[in-house]
Enzyme design. Structure first.
Site, PDB file in Angstrom:
ATOM      1  N   ARG A  79       1.006  -9.501   8.479  1.00 56.95           N
ATOM      2  CA  ARG A  79       2.315  -9.355   9.130  1.00 56.95           C
ATOM      3  C   ARG A  79       2.292  -8.461  10.364  1.00 56.95           C
ATOM      4  O   ARG A  79       3.342  -8.209  10.961  1.00 56.95           O
ATOM      5  CB  ARG A  79       3.340  -8.866   8.109  1.00 56.95           C
ATOM      6  N   ARG A  98      18.681  16.183   1.250  1.00 54.07           N
ATOM      7  CA  ARG A  98      19.210  14.819   1.144  1.00 54.07           C
ATOM      8  C   ARG A  98      20.241  14.696   0.030  1.00 54.07           C
ATOM      9  O   ARG A  98      20.310  13.675  -0.661  1.00 54.07           O
ATOM     10  CB  ARG A  98      18.062  13.829   0.898  1.00 54.07           C
ATOM     11  N   PRO A 135       0.814  -1.219   0.000  1.00 56.62           N
ATOM     12  CA  PRO A 135       0.000   0.000   0.000  1.00 56.62           C
ATOM     13  C   PRO A 135       0.852   1.275   0.000  1.00 56.62           C
ATOM     14  O   PRO A 135       1.510   1.599   0.981  1.00 56.62           O
ATOM     15  CB  PRO A 135      -0.834  -0.119   1.275  1.00 56.62           C
ATOM     16  N   GLU A 136       0.858   1.945  -1.128  1.00 57.40           N
ATOM     17  CA  GLU A 136       1.496   3.256  -1.246  1.00 57.40           C
ATOM     18  C   GLU A 136       0.375   4.259  -1.499  1.00 57.40           C
ATOM     19  O   GLU A 136      -0.794   3.909  -1.340  1.00 57.40           O
ATOM     20  CB  GLU A 136       2.513   3.246  -2.395  1.00 57.40           C
TER      21      GLU A 136
END
Length: 288
Positions: A124, A167, A2-3
């Site tokens: 999970r 970054r 799921p994004e």
DNA sequence: CACTTGACCTGTCCGC
DNA sequence: TGCGGACAGGTCAAGT
């Protein structure tokens, strides 16, 4: 898994299915994090009417008329599946991935006044669900640090590129996956958008040119919009609010396509590890 | 602060 | 056949 496109697909599905419904019962296993406040559950969840279903990054927000909100993260294998009363106790005939609910991965079951149910499944157990006052949702540490929504109409290519300057010394893939840079990108759409922009995932951010950032911005939005149109990507577990698969994987260019041919140049797609994740590229189109 | 790695979990797949 | 280990990947904690 799921994004942003998958969570958005669940959001829109739930929006159509549960607004106006009244929650009358809640059961759960020992899933960590829910219910985080048993007294709040009895006072602000039971009897509450659903008034909205929102999304921020990969987080789902189910707003209640009690001014409390169910905050849900599906992480990798979470599912939120609605079953109307007509399906109660029986497998859904249109499901290709799940049958009768609850099943052994069901962690939370919400019951509505009309007999319908909402099941939170998570094989999970990485996902979580919390009940918080609506006003406090944006105080969560994750909400404080998460970056802008990449599909917002007023989000520009220049803003996109600026988000990466912090970054500079990491790889472009690691930066793309960093939720504080841009919200909602996960492994699938990182690989797909980097292929679209012809950028090798291990390239350092400081070496990516303005033209490449512009291409990445355009391609990220394009693959995410296409994925939403296709109902998300189902690799193993993901299903929408009706328990059905998404079909973006049929349109993927590189993700999980190692050994197949690049749809742009015909070179064989390869897989390796980058930013700690399985990574798929065309070695001809994407040069380190 | 930037950056990397390991932990959290369970089901599946691969090699012996 | 059984079994150990690698792998799947979103986020956070703890490490350098």
């Amino acid at each position: 898994m799921p994004e942003l496109p998958e969570v958005e697909t669940v959001r829109s599905g739930l929006h159509a299915l549960i607004i106006g419904r009244i929650i009358t019962a809640e059961t759960h296993d020992t899933a960590k994090g829910f219910p985080n406040a048993p007294d709040a559950v009895s006072r602000f969840l039971i009897g509450a009417t659903v008034i909205d279903v929102r999304r921020r990054a990969k987080v789902l927000l189910i707003d209640l008329a009690t001014d409390y909100t169910l905050v849900i993260h599906l992480k990798m294998t979470g599912q939120l599946v609605f079953r109307g009363e007509e399906n109660f106790g029986a497998g859904h005939p249109n499901d290709s991935l799940i049958g009768e609910l609850p099943d052994r991965s069901t962690r939370v079951t919400l019951t509505f006044a009309d007999g319908a149910h909402l099941y939170f499944n998570d094989q999970r157990k990485f996902g979580w669900m919390r009940l918080l006052p609506t006003m406090m949702v944006m105080d969560l540490p994750f909400m404080q640090k998460v970056g802008p929504e990449p599909l917002e109409a007023d989000f520009t290519a220049e803003q996109f590129a600026d988000r990466f300057t912090r970054r500079a010394k990491t790889s472009i893939k690691a930066a793309l996956l960093d939720q504080s840079v841009v919200a909602g990108v996960g492994n699938i759409y990182a690989d797909e958008s980097l292929w679209g922009a012809k950028i090798h995932p291990k390239r350092l951010v400081k070496t990516v040119t303005p033209a490449e950032f512009e291409a990445l911005y355009t391609d990220l939005r394009a693959v995410m919009n296409l994925a939403i149109e296709k109902g998300g990507s189902t690799d193993k577990n993901y299903v929408n609010a009706e328990g059905k698969r998404g079909s973006y994987m049929d349109f993927a260019s590189v993700f999980r396509r190692e050994g197949l041919l690049c749809p742009r140049c015909g070179t064989e797609i390869i897989k390796f590890k980058a930013a700690g994740r399985g990574t798929h590229i065309c070695p001809q189109c994407q040069v380190e």
